[in-house]
Design an enzyme around this catalytic site. Sequence first.
Site, PDB file in Angstrom:
ATOM      1  N   HIS A  86       0.862  -1.209  -0.170  1.00 29.35           N
ATOM      2  CA  HIS A  86       0.141   0.039  -0.058  1.00 29.35           C
ATOM      3  C   HIS A  86       0.736   1.096  -0.108  1.00 29.35           C
ATOM      4  CE1 HIS A  86      -3.125   2.734   0.403  1.00 29.35           C
ATOM      5  NE2 HIS A  86      -2.843   3.221   1.765  1.00 29.35           N
ATOM      6  N   ASP A 124       1.523   4.952  -1.268  1.00 26.42           N
ATOM      7  CA  ASP A 124       0.491   6.333  -1.923  1.00 26.42           C
ATOM      8  C   ASP A 124       1.544   6.816  -2.969  1.00 26.42           C
ATOM      9  OD1 ASP A 124      -0.030   6.541   1.534  1.00 26.42           O
ATOM     10  OD2 ASP A 124      -1.611   6.859  -0.075  1.00 26.42           O
ATOM     11  N   ASP A 141      -8.096   2.291   0.341  1.00 30.80           N
ATOM     12  CA  ASP A 141      -7.826   3.267   0.960  1.00 30.80           C
ATOM     13  C   ASP A 141      -8.614   4.503   0.845  1.00 30.80           C
ATOM     14  OD1 ASP A 141      -6.221   4.677   3.159  1.00 30.80           O
ATOM     15  OD2 ASP A 141      -5.023   5.756   1.462  1.00 30.80           O
TER      16      ASP A 141
END
Length: 242
Positions: free
Chosen positions: A48, A50, A172
Amino acid sequence: SHNIVYIHLTILNQTCLISVMRVFTGVCCSCPATKPSMLNVHLVPHTHDDVGWLKTVDQYYYGGRNYIQHAGVQYILDSVVSELQKDPARRFIYVETAFFHRWWSEQSAKTRNIVTQLVQEGRLEFVNGGWCMSDEASTHYSAVIDQMTLGLRFLNDTFGECGRPRVAWHIDPFGHAREHASIFAQMGYEWVLFGRLDYQDKGRRMKMKEMEMVWRASESLKPPTADLFTGQLTNQSAGKSY
C-alpha cells in the site's frame, strides 16, 4: 467459492492480508492445495504505497525525507523479488503500477526475466492495476478510465494475460461510488475489496454478517453487466474523526 475472511495487518509501508480466499483457476494461478475438511487460511502480503501523499512521488520511491514518513518503495520491490526466489510457497501482491513501472525501467534483463517468471507462476500478482488507487469522490469518470488504462496497458504489454488484475483493490479511498464499481465490473474485474466505509454502516454489516455482497452497480445496465462481488476489510472504516 469459499467464504472470505480478512485480518488486516500494517507494517511500515507494507500491509499483510490474511484471507480465506476464493480459489482462482487459470494458467497464471498457483494457489496452494487446500484441505476441504479444514478452514484454509492464506497469508498474502501486499503493498500500500501512496503515489504522493505526505511526501513527493520521488521521495516515496527513493526513501527520501524518512523523518516525515518511513517509506522507500524501490526497496520493497527489491526485497520482494529476492525473498520470493528463496521459497516457492511464497506469494506477493503488488498494487501501484506507477511505482512498479519506474522500478521495472531500472532493472537489468536478468531481473526482468526473474520477475516475468514469478508473474507467470502466479507467485507475484497484480491487483487494481491502475497507475494509482484513484479517489472515488471528486474524480471525473474520464480521469479514472485514463489512469486505469495507463496502468493496465503497461501490465498487458509487459506480462500479457498473466499480468491482468482480477481484483479491483480499493482499500484506502474515503467512500466508494456506485459508478466506480460499475466501471470496474465493465472492465472485467471479478471482485472489489475496499476498507473505508462509514463506521455506522460497518457496525451494522458486521452485526448482520453482511460484510460481503454482490454490488449491483447500475440501474440501467442489464444484470450481471455491472454486478461485482464486494468485500470489506474488518479493521478499517471512516470513523467519526473523518
